[in-house]
Scaffold this motif. Structure first.
Motif, PDB file in Angstrom:
ATOM      1  N   SER A   1      48.686  26.142   6.141  1.00 15.24           N
ATOM      2  CA  SER A   1      49.657  25.837   7.204  1.00 15.24           C
ATOM      3  C   SER A   1      50.294  24.491   6.876  1.00 15.24           C
ATOM      4  O   SER A   1      49.819  23.785   5.981  1.00 15.24           O
TER       5      SER A   1
ATOM      6  N   ASN B   1      49.022  17.620  15.015  1.00 17.90           N
ATOM      7  CA  ASN B   1      49.313  18.631  13.992  1.00 17.90           C
ATOM      8  C   ASN B   1      48.545  18.327  12.701  1.00 17.90           C
ATOM      9  O   ASN B   1      48.066  19.237  12.031  1.00 17.90           O
TER      10      ASN B   1
ATOM     11  N   ILE C   1      55.301  23.395  11.489  1.00 17.92           N
ATOM     12  CA  ILE C   1      54.954  23.498  12.918  1.00 17.92           C
ATOM     13  C   ILE C   1      55.947  22.717  13.765  1.00 17.92           C
ATOM     14  O   ILE C   1      56.500  23.230  14.739  1.00 17.92           O
ATOM     15  N   GLU C   2      56.226  21.487  13.345  1.00 15.75           N
ATOM     16  CA  GLU C   2      57.109  20.679  14.173  1.00 15.75           C
ATOM     17  C   GLU C   2      58.540  21.217  14.151  1.00 15.75           C
ATOM     18  O   GLU C   2      59.209  21.271  15.190  1.00 15.75           O
TER      19      GLU C   2
ATOM     20  N   ARG D   1      47.683  31.771  10.989  1.00 11.06           N
ATOM     21  CA  ARG D   1      48.654  30.759  10.564  1.00 11.06           C
ATOM     22  C   ARG D   1      49.950  30.810  11.369  1.00 11.06           C
ATOM     23  O   ARG D   1      50.571  29.784  11.638  1.00 11.06           O
TER      24      ARG D   1
ATOM     25  N   ASN E   1      58.938  26.744  23.085  1.00 10.91           N
ATOM     26  CA  ASN E   1      59.570  26.456  21.815  1.00 10.91           C
ATOM     27  C   ASN E   1      60.825  25.622  22.083  1.00 10.91           C
ATOM     28  O   ASN E   1      61.670  26.008  22.904  1.00 10.91           O
TER      29      ASN E   1
ATOM     30  N   SER F   1      58.661  24.716  16.113  1.00 10.43           N
ATOM     31  CA  SER F   1      58.296  24.780  17.534  1.00 10.43           C
ATOM     32  C   SER F   1      58.583  23.524  18.339  1.00 10.43           C
ATOM     33  O   SER F   1      58.700  23.591  19.554  1.00 10.43           O
TER      34      SER F   1
ATOM     35  N   SER G   1      50.415  31.477  14.465  1.00 11.49           N
ATOM     36  CA  SER G   1      50.396  31.047  15.878  1.00 11.49           C
ATOM     37  C   SER G   1      49.358  29.972  16.187  1.00 11.49           C
ATOM     38  O   SER G   1      49.269  29.532  17.332  1.00 11.49           O
TER      39      SER G   1
ATOM     40  N   PHE H   1      49.097  26.971  16.050  1.00 13.76           N
ATOM     41  CA  PHE H   1      49.572  25.659  16.535  1.00 13.76           C
ATOM     42  C   PHE H   1      50.157  25.718  17.934  1.00 13.76           C
ATOM     43  O   PHE H   1      50.544  24.692  18.505  1.00 13.76           O
TER      44      PHE H   1
END
Ligand code: COA
Length: 379
Positions: free
Chosen positions: A59, A26, A64-65, A201, A306, A68, A203, A205
């Motif tokens: 981002s 990431n 992200i973490e 931004r 997810n 998702s 999606s 990741f």
């Protein structure tokens, strides 16, 4: 020789997995994305000031973490994806006498499945290449895999987005049930980095690359150590919430700046809200039909899109919050690998199960499409 066998029972004899060597964390991903954003905002400063061009936002690794559960993803073309001036995979086109990239990685996964089952390629009757994107229209990637392995029989490609692998398993199981094949390879090479808009931004990741293989066979020829297929169920319900408009009638290069709809686009929140209840109910209904107590499932190998979705689905099915042993994840290191996700989870987290343990392979995704494969360990 006349075949006197009257009933044919499909089982999973073995699985195989190919994982690309390169992986993007990431941190690496966000650094490259934010460099692209800074460059875009600087180059368009005047137009942004007049409101003619939208200012882009950074981002974040934390988002992200948290949103998702993804920490890294394997990819086939790391440098090009991370280059803020490119931001998509760059895989050289191959000559007509060379194997395609999809078939190449599919063959690696397939060879591992055959080896684990102790099966020679000449004993396989059919190959299905089941994946969410195909490298070209024809000849089929499945036929290339067939050719590379030396299989005498038939092969074709099929695409049911994130549910391609489970739809492939049911298709293979039906060939076995009907007596049309005794040994079928379902190969899912998912080079999802090619359909992902790395400049988006919301999606950028999500996806990663991988290939899986599942060998579905008649119980009569399968190895002693196998998984009986107790039942398979497929479902589709039309939805525009996950879409990719790329196709042969719009041949413009899918440049993410000019044609973002020719790459993966989703309404992530809507997908989350609509798919969780649909899939949980489908699993419960199918368990009832098969006279399986869903709360007693030993393990669920769920589609890996997810972590929050999987937590909710597993909770509804099991009646309690699932631990990592009951619902293992590969999302953290692989990201979403489309149809391959539940198969990777099954491949990596099934060796410890013992005779009579019952589990569920389950996929869900674009279409919408969903598939369940209930399996029981035979050792
Ligand atoms: N970094 C930082 N912030 C971000 C971001 C990023 N990369 N992307 C979005 N955000 C922001 C948004 O701007 C929004 O800000 P706001 O509240 O100020 O408007 C906020 O984070 C929430 O965005 P949202 O898109 O609603 O996030 P989410 O919590 O729904 O998570 C997904 C997004 C895609 C991870 C999630 O919806 C999901 O996984 N859905 C299901 C996806 C799925 O299964 N798809 C199937 C594919 S096969």
């Amino acid at each position: 020789m006349h075949n006197t066998q009257l009933t044919f029972e499909p089982v999973i004899s073995a699985t195989g997995l190919f994982t690309p060597e390169d992986s993007i964390t990431n941190e690496e991903l966000v650094e490259s994305f934010n460099a692209f954003v800074d460059r875009h905002n600087a180059e368009n400063a005047a137009a942004i000031a007049t409101g003619d061009v939208a200012e882009l936002s950074h981002s974040s690794v934390e988002f992200i973490e948290k949103a998702s559960g993804i920490k890294a993803r394997h990819v086939m073309s790391k440098a090009a994806i991370l280059d803020p001036g490119t931001m998509c995979p760059r895989l050289d086109e191959r000559a007509d006498d060379e194997i395609s990239v999809m078939a190449e990685i599919g063959v690696i996964a397939a060879k591992q499945a055959l080896e684990r089952a102790g099966r020679a390629p000449e004993d396989v009757d059919a190959v299905l290449c089941a994946a969410s994107n195909m490298q070209r229209a024809y000849p089929a990637m499945a036929i290339e895999v067939q050719q590379a392995l030396g299989i005498d029989g038939f092969a074709f490609d099929m695409n049911v987005a994130c549910s391609s692998a489970t739809f492939g398993i049911q298709t293979a199981a039906d060939y076995v049930r009907a007596g049309n094949a005794k040994s079928v390879l379902v190969v899912s090479p998912e080079i999802t980095s090619g359909h992902l808009n790395w400049r988006d931004r919301d999606s950028h990741f999500i996806f990663g690359d991988v290939a899986t293989a599942v060998l579905v066979e008649d119980k009569a020829i399968a190895p002693a150590n196998r998984w009986d297929i107790l039942g398979t169920k497929l479902k589709t319900v039309f939805s525009n919430n996950i879409r990719n408009n790329f196709g042969f009638l719009n041949r413009a290069h899918p440049d993410s700046a000019s044609a973002p709809d020719k790459l993966f686009v989703q309404e992530g929140r809507k997908v989350f809200k609509e798919v969780v209840p649909m899939v949980a109910q489908m699993i419960i209904d199918e368990a009832e039909r098969l006279e399986i107590d869903p709360t007693a499932l030993r393990r669920m190998w769920l589609h890996q899109a997810n972590a929050g979705m999987n937590r909710l689905i597993a909770q509804r099915v099991l009646g309690h919050e699932a631990n990592a042993d009951e619902s293992p994840t590969v999302l953290d290191t692989y990201g979403n690998t489309s149809s391959a996700g539940s198969i990777i989870a099954f491949h990596k987290h099934s060796d410890d199960l013992v005779e009579d343990d019952t589990g569920l392979i389950c996929s869900f995704g674009a279409g919408y499409s969903a598939g369940t494969v209930f399996v029981r360990k035979v050792a």
